[in-house]
Write a protein that holds these residues in place. Structure first.
Motif, PDB file in Angstrom:
ATOM      1  N   LYS A 282      -4.150   8.613   3.779  1.00 59.76           N
ATOM      2  CA  LYS A 282      -3.677   9.880   3.227  1.00 59.76           C
ATOM      3  C   LYS A 282      -2.728  10.480   4.234  1.00 59.76           C
ATOM      4  O   LYS A 282      -3.022  10.547   5.426  1.00 59.76           O
ATOM      5  CB  LYS A 282      -4.853  10.819   2.974  1.00 59.76           C
ATOM      6  CG  LYS A 282      -4.438  12.120   2.332  1.00 59.76           C
ATOM      7  CD  LYS A 282      -5.636  12.958   1.985  1.00 59.76           C
ATOM      8  CE  LYS A 282      -5.181  14.232   1.291  1.00 59.76           C
ATOM      9  NZ  LYS A 282      -6.290  15.035   0.859  1.00 59.76           N
TER      10      LYS A 282
ATOM     11  N   LYS B 180      -0.013   4.437  -5.035  1.00 61.30           N
ATOM     12  CA  LYS B 180      -0.418   5.842  -5.062  1.00 61.30           C
ATOM     13  C   LYS B 180      -1.632   6.005  -5.976  1.00 61.30           C
ATOM     14  O   LYS B 180      -1.680   5.439  -7.052  1.00 61.30           O
ATOM     15  CB  LYS B 180       0.734   6.701  -5.547  1.00 61.30           C
ATOM     16  CG  LYS B 180       0.522   8.175  -5.391  1.00 61.30           C
ATOM     17  CD  LYS B 180       1.831   8.903  -5.662  1.00 61.30           C
ATOM     18  CE  LYS B 180       1.668  10.390  -5.529  1.00 61.30           C
ATOM     19  NZ  LYS B 180       1.470  10.847  -4.186  1.00 61.30           N
TER      20      LYS B 180
ATOM     21  N   TYR C 298      -2.986   6.935  -0.822  1.00 61.39           N
ATOM     22  CA  TYR C 298      -2.597   5.584  -1.198  1.00 61.39           C
ATOM     23  C   TYR C 298      -3.720   4.616  -0.858  1.00 61.39           C
ATOM     24  O   TYR C 298      -4.501   4.855   0.066  1.00 61.39           O
ATOM     25  CB  TYR C 298      -1.331   5.165  -0.445  1.00 61.39           C
ATOM     26  CG  TYR C 298      -0.149   6.039  -0.730  1.00 61.39           C
ATOM     27  CD1 TYR C 298       0.784   5.682  -1.676  1.00 61.39           C
ATOM     28  CD2 TYR C 298       0.039   7.237  -0.043  1.00 61.39           C
ATOM     29  CE1 TYR C 298       1.881   6.484  -1.947  1.00 61.39           C
ATOM     30  CE2 TYR C 298       1.127   8.050  -0.301  1.00 61.39           C
ATOM     31  CZ  TYR C 298       2.040   7.665  -1.255  1.00 61.39           C
ATOM     32  OH  TYR C 298       3.109   8.466  -1.515  1.00 61.39           O
TER      33      TYR C 298
ATOM     34  N   ASN D 145      -0.682  12.594  -2.110  1.00 54.32           N
ATOM     35  CA  ASN D 145      -0.463  12.014  -0.777  1.00 54.32           C
ATOM     36  C   ASN D 145      -1.521  10.992  -0.380  1.00 54.32           C
ATOM     37  O   ASN D 145      -1.803  10.809   0.800  1.00 54.32           O
ATOM     38  CB  ASN D 145      -0.382  13.105   0.293  1.00 54.32           C
ATOM     39  CG  ASN D 145       0.809  13.995   0.109  1.00 54.32           C
ATOM     40  OD1 ASN D 145       1.846  13.564  -0.384  1.00 54.32           O
ATOM     41  ND2 ASN D 145       0.664  15.248   0.478  1.00 54.32           N
TER      42      ASN D 145
END
Length: 97
Positions: free
Chosen positions: A94, A55, A62, A60
């Motif tokens: 995302k 993350k 990565y 949201n």
């Protein structure tokens, strides 16, 4: 499966290639949907690549990197020789609501 926006960059010795678009993820794989040079839609599955993604500071989102081993045939002195090569990828995705 969750819908994502993705970017996959294949890193090579001489040239890097980047592919972006919409796709899907499950627990371990990224399923990339894209339109090829011939205009047809294609699907590529990057197996077991999400285990190396982590993350980022943004929500949201990565990113990570992974490699895979592929077998390739090379012509050498009139005959074909099979070798294993390592292909490296950088992945960013995302989650889309």
């Amino acid at each position: 499966m969750k819908k994502v926006v993705y970017s996959v960059t294949r890193v090579g010795k001489f040239e890097n290639s980047k592919m972006t678009g919409f796709g899907f993820i499950n627990e371990t794989d990224l399923i990339a949907l894209y339109k090829g040079k011939d205009g047809k839609r294609h699907r590529r599955v990057y197996e077991d690549c999400l285990r190396t993604c982590y993350k980022t500071n943004k929500p949201n989102e990565y990113k990570g990197s992974f490699y895979e081993i592929r077998e390739c045939e090379f012509e050498k002195n009139g005959s074909y020789e099979t070798r294993e090569i390592e292909v490296n990828y950088y992945i960013w995705y995302k989650l889309v609501d």
